[in-house]
Design an enzyme around this catalytic site. Sequence first.
Site, PDB file in Angstrom:
ATOM      1  N   ASP A 149      -3.029  -6.760   4.592  1.00 44.59           N
ATOM      2  CA  ASP A 149      -1.770  -6.286   3.739  1.00 44.59           C
ATOM      3  C   ASP A 149      -0.461  -5.803   4.312  1.00 44.59           C
ATOM      4  OD1 ASP A 149      -1.779  -3.839   0.715  1.00 44.59           O
ATOM      5  OD2 ASP A 149      -0.265  -4.711   1.320  1.00 44.59           O
TER       6      ASP A 149
HETATM    7  C1  GLC Z   1       2.016  -3.571  -1.789  1.00 46.86           C
HETATM    8  C2  GLC Z   1       0.738  -4.014  -1.804  1.00 46.86           C
HETATM    9  C3  GLC Z   1       0.182  -5.351  -1.780  1.00 46.86           C
HETATM   10  C4  GLC Z   1       2.010  -5.996  -2.422  1.00 46.86           C
HETATM   11  C5  GLC Z   1       2.358  -6.096  -0.522  1.00 46.86           C
HETATM   12  C6  GLC Z   1       3.263  -7.024  -0.180  1.00 46.86           C
HETATM   13  O1  GLC Z   1       2.191  -2.183  -0.506  1.00 46.86           O
HETATM   14  O2  GLC Z   1      -0.291  -3.219  -1.808  1.00 46.86           O
HETATM   15  O3  GLC Z   1      -0.299  -5.458  -3.753  1.00 46.86           O
HETATM   16  O4  GLC Z   1       1.067  -7.852  -2.133  1.00 46.86           O
HETATM   17  O5  GLC Z   1       2.435  -4.460  -0.378  1.00 46.86           O
HETATM   18  O6  GLC Z   1       4.756  -6.492  -2.289  1.00 46.86           O
END
Ligand code: GLC
Length: 706
Positions: A248
């Site tokens: 993430d």
């Molecule tokens: C965010 C989320 C994830 C998302 C990523 C990109 O913090 O947890 O679901 O796809 O960052 O935005």
Amino acid sequence: MTGDADERALAAEDRMTDDERFSLLVSVMGVSDLITVRDERIPDGTPMSAGYVPGVPRLGVPALLMSDASLGVTNPGYREGDTATALPAGIALGASFNPALARESGGVVGREARSRGFNVMLAGGINLARDPRNGRNFEYISEDPLLSAALVAESISGIQAEGVISTIKHFSLNCNETNRHWLDAIIDPAAHRESDLLAFEIAIERAQPGSVMTAYNKINGGYAGENSELIQGVLKGAWDYPGWVMSDWGATAGWEFALSGLDQDCGCQIDVLMWGAEAFGQSLRDAYANGRLPKERLSEMVRRILRSMYAVGVDRWGAPPEVDMARHNEIALEAARQGIVLLKNDGALPLAPDSSPRIAVIGGHVQVGVPAGTGSTAVVPPGGYAEVIRVGGPSFMGATRNLYLLPSSPVAEITKLLPQAQVEFDPGMSPAEAALLARRSDVVIVFGIRVEGEGFDSADLSLPWGQDAVIEAVAAANPNTIVVLETGNPVAMPWRDNVKAIIEAWYPGQAGGQAIAEILTGAINPSGRLPVTFPADLAQTPRPDLPSMGEPWGTPATIEYSEGAEVGYRWFAQQREQPLYSFGHGLSYTRFDYSDLLVLGGDTITATFAVTNTGDRQGADVPQVYLTGAPDGARMRLLGFERVDLKPGESKQVTVTADPRLLARFDSEAGQWRIAAGTYRVALGSAADTLSLTAETALQAALFGR
Ligand code: GLC
């Protein structure tokens, strides 16, 4: 095809320089409201988005352009003026119990992504709704692994059918937002396999998502991104997953995550903010140079990325797809229609279209539009938001916490469908003022909304801004009161017995106002079924007090998911608790009857039965088949369901065959699924607490899977 993808990945990786290999392992965020300086790794002319990974042009390997996500192509300040179809919340799709609709919704996302050049959608949110306070439940599907997997698999397949890679996320147990980066989620490993991991396992089997995104939190002591037991042991080992594992955003604390199975570090600029350096930058190269990162592991990281690129076909794009935005709006409308759940109806609905009543429509900013969930999944709809009302809150996620109103006004749509009626709006700002309008109306439709989203869990189940008091006041002033909820989660309903009807419309997307009006007036027969249990009180749930709730962002937290696999309706059955409304519950303007249940055993359970529309109008129903008793311990499991659309008097024969893993327990010792020999009890019903027919059958002992 996949064999070809493997061979091509091997061949391409073999021809790469080390520099080229390392360049594929880092995803860089584009310029947005959050990252204000463009990283020089992003070439001029590249559409800004959540992630950019350089390709290897000399080998025909395209760059990866990553965007969020499950509910449409997002644009939190990346691309001036760019908008996209804003689909209803994932929990609304869950309420449709309709895999085919999930696939169509995925197609909308895939085509609109591809038309912008995005070849990776960070979609496939499948975390189970373990906690009714979880701010991101609106993005996900349900509390049940089968329902979640059945719909997320189709959504991923819909995206990937457009030649766009989809992720599945957040692996695993990202079931609360409170202090998520410092949260340790503790769960019995076997129970994990029978719940959250089972949702991932079934969805990955069915849809082969190109990438798995790990969660922010720890699981049983280790960060998800370095959790070798889960990544190497379960995902890449037991499940033999061939794609790549991405982090993430900013969730990679160090290069060593590569040794535990993480293949790509995403949101690398946030690494610097959170951990002081890009995890897969120079430190990973240094580890390789000093022999701590083996060449074979570096090659495997790259091959996994390439293999998914070839398997989905991001290197074989032809002309951009035809994007029919009118058609996409129709799909958004259908998803809203099928996701709306009629919870209560004491005869107040549907409103007679030819009557000329005085109708009060109160609260919820419904003269402007309908709310959407907040955070990385928020989609700017065609024409832009009707309004954005800043809410704010702690942490960097506070900046994304706003009341986003999509331009689909329930007031306007109700007025359109009831031309003879006298429709009057009240903002619902004060109970006394709202009661004045209610008193001189024939019908009162009062809305209750909540702003829910990423980075936040709700402190309780109440409606904010004094809405409960407004609902109480208008119900006291006029007994003919209908409540329409637009929330991302279950809510408490202290006024439930004083109102005539209750509808849960969730965050209904860009056509939500129309869908709500159609259900209220009977133009559409409601068919949604609850994908989550509505507790009567948090005291009924496994964790009435959420650890670290209210503590400053950054406070370490531990949540013992002691309920194990008994999530939602499974928990309520085990605890013999009666919720406010049960998983699977939903009313119709017609009636359905079930008959002729026949259950066969052997190595799994097959149930056949008839569903009949015994009412006087067309309608869709979702009969559900549950396991309610087993020789190795009482437990409740949804074994199957089918959404059937029937004309008055029409019957349909339905067959449900259970995935054996839903009948089994996971034996951690053996590392396999175990079905105990003996008698199994099955029930057919319209909700987890409304079971009409039961039967028993015998299963033979079995030990299978990994
Ligand atoms: C965010 C989320 C994830 C998302 C990523 C990109 O913090 O947890 O679901 O796809 O960052 O935005």
